[in-house]
Design a protein around this motif. Structure first.
Motif, PDB file in Angstrom:
ATOM      1  N   UNK A 124      -0.243 -10.083  10.099  1.00  0.00           N
ATOM      2  CA  UNK A 124       0.115  -9.121   9.902  1.00  0.00           C
ATOM      3  C   UNK A 124       0.577  -9.091   8.469  1.00  0.00           C
ATOM      4  N   UNK A 125       0.595 -10.260   8.114  1.00  0.00           N
ATOM      5  CA  UNK A 125       1.127 -10.419   6.670  1.00  0.00           C
ATOM      6  C   UNK A 125       0.215 -10.547   5.634  1.00  0.00           C
ATOM      7  N   UNK A 126       0.279 -10.046   4.429  1.00  0.00           N
ATOM      8  CA  UNK A 126      -0.731 -10.683   3.278  1.00  0.00           C
ATOM      9  C   UNK A 126      -0.205 -11.888   2.649  1.00  0.00           C
ATOM     10  N   UNK A 127      -0.910 -12.461   2.056  1.00  0.00           N
ATOM     11  CA  UNK A 127      -0.800 -13.898   1.522  1.00  0.00           C
ATOM     12  C   UNK A 127       0.592 -13.648   0.641  1.00  0.00           C
ATOM     13  N   UNK A 284      11.299  -9.622  12.026  1.00  0.00           N
ATOM     14  CA  UNK A 284      11.771 -10.148  10.772  1.00  0.00           C
ATOM     15  C   UNK A 284      11.031  -9.810   9.862  1.00  0.00           C
ATOM     16  N   UNK A 285      11.510  -9.444   8.734  1.00  0.00           N
ATOM     17  CA  UNK A 285      10.607  -8.839   7.609  1.00  0.00           C
ATOM     18  C   UNK A 285      11.179  -9.531   6.176  1.00  0.00           C
ATOM     19  N   UNK A 286      10.075  -9.651   5.306  1.00  0.00           N
ATOM     20  CA  UNK A 286      10.101 -10.392   4.139  1.00  0.00           C
ATOM     21  C   UNK A 286      10.033  -9.211   3.033  1.00  0.00           C
ATOM     22  N   UNK A 287      11.141  -9.341   1.991  1.00  0.00           N
ATOM     23  CA  UNK A 287      11.032  -8.358   1.101  1.00  0.00           C
ATOM     24  C   UNK A 287      10.633  -8.963  -0.037  1.00  0.00           C
ATOM     25  N   UNK A 322      -6.079  -9.604   2.978  1.00  0.00           N
ATOM     26  CA  UNK A 322      -5.769  -9.864   4.130  1.00  0.00           C
ATOM     27  C   UNK A 322      -4.200  -8.995   4.353  1.00  0.00           C
ATOM     28  N   UNK A 323      -4.121  -8.372   5.545  1.00  0.00           N
ATOM     29  CA  UNK A 323      -2.884  -7.948   5.705  1.00  0.00           C
ATOM     30  C   UNK A 323      -2.667  -6.764   4.656  1.00  0.00           C
TER      31      UNK A 323
END
Length: 328
Positions: A124-127, A284-287, A322-323
């Protein structure tokens, strides 16, 4: 391949893009085609020659030097004995940290990593997003799980809550069932409310030491010479976990029964896989504060040193299809 190298200590302009031979994976290693690389405080500390560390304990930086320990990319080849990864796997990791002599060299189109330092990138995350996780996420995880051993119901104050380590610490403390007080400038309030802080304090308008009491744990991602101002917010027997060096008036803290729990963050693919699961589950989320191309690594460091960062700064090394794409 293209890689960023520095041949001397100095300002961001010492970071230059050069053509270098593509590395080969040794036994137990993986060759990673880097799509994105995270920018972290140790990167600019190294560029400055660790000038903030007393000379008698200051590390010696091997030159020429390629910064970067956080990478996200695809496996391009595997070395002898590697069975857990195959060519084409999407991975991310904190590579060879805290080694300086044989560091991650992530500011490059290709780098090698021990297989055990990598985890599978969340789909679900981009690189770009994934590259913002490893060092900051593992620092927060190792503090909360390994060093503090945080229990449910504790009152936790995170100073510098909007930064790289801080925004992960907020979320992991909430996952552990803590009551979380986030301290940052007012421009980050919405961001931190979205991450789940129970209270927000704007340090530019409020003296935290006058407003808060009975905190069980202080996670201080700022430090500095006046960090001792936080002693009154802690209950007797509380815990301070400093991410950076600071003056906490240790004798006074001891009189108050305050203990210190911290440790050097280190590479750990297994723990990163646990963070990856939380990211995949949406817990969890990355900003991402800002994204720069590899050729603008110097500008990324300039942005980092201006401060007031919300989340992480990332270098985009290859097109990210991706993502969810992250834009500058």
């Amino acid at each position: 391949m293209k890689a960023v190298r520095m041949h001397r200590i100095g300002e961001p302009g010492v970071l230059e893009v050069e053509e270098l031979p593509r590395p080969e994976p040794g036994p137990g290693d993986v060759l990673v085609r880097v799509h994105a690389a995270g920018v972290n405080p140790p990167d600019w500390y190294a560029r400055r020659g660790f000038a903030g560390i007393p000379e008698d304990i200051r590390p010696t930086l091997p030159l020429p030097y390629t910064p970067g320990s956080d990478v996200s990319g695809t496996v391009a080849a595997v070395g002898h004995g590697v069975t857990e990864w195959r060519e084409g796997d999407e991975v991310f990791g904190l590579v060879r940290f805290p080694s300086l002599e044989n560091g991650g060299k992530g500011y490059a189109e290709y780098t090698t990593s021990p297989a055990s330092h990598l985890a599978r990138k969340p789909a679900s995350l981009s690189h770009v997003e994934a590259a913002g996780v490893p060092m900051a996420g593992l620092t927060a995880y190792q503090f909360i799980v390994d060093h503090i051993k945080l229990d449910e119901g504790r009152r936790v104050l995170v100073n510098g809550a909007a930064g790289g380590v801080g925004h992960f610490a907020v979320q992991l403390a909430k996952i552990k069932g803590a009551y979380v007080i986030g301290v940052a400038s007012g421009r980050h309030e919405t961001f931190l409310r979205e991450l789940g802080v129970d209270e927000f304090l704007d340090y530019t308008t409020t003296r935290v030491e006058n407003e808060v009491r009975d905190v069980d744990v202080l996670i201080d991602t700022v430090g500095g010479p006046d960090a001792n101002r936080f002693l009154p917010v802690l209950r007797r027997g509380g815990v301070i976990s400093p991410v950076f060096h600071a003056d906490y008036h240790r004798e006074r803290a001891a009189d108050l029964g305050i203990s210190f729990r911290r440790g050097q963050v280190h590479s750990d693919g297994g723990q990163l896989a646990e963070l990856a699961l939380l990211l995949e589950e949406g817990r969890l989320r990355v900003g991402v504060d800002s994204v720069f191309p590899l050729a603008e690594a110097a500008k990324a460091h300039e942005r980092a040193e201006r401060g007031h960062i919300q989340g992480k700064i990332v270098l985009r090394v290859a097109p990210d299809q991706i993502g969810r794409p992250a834009s500058r």
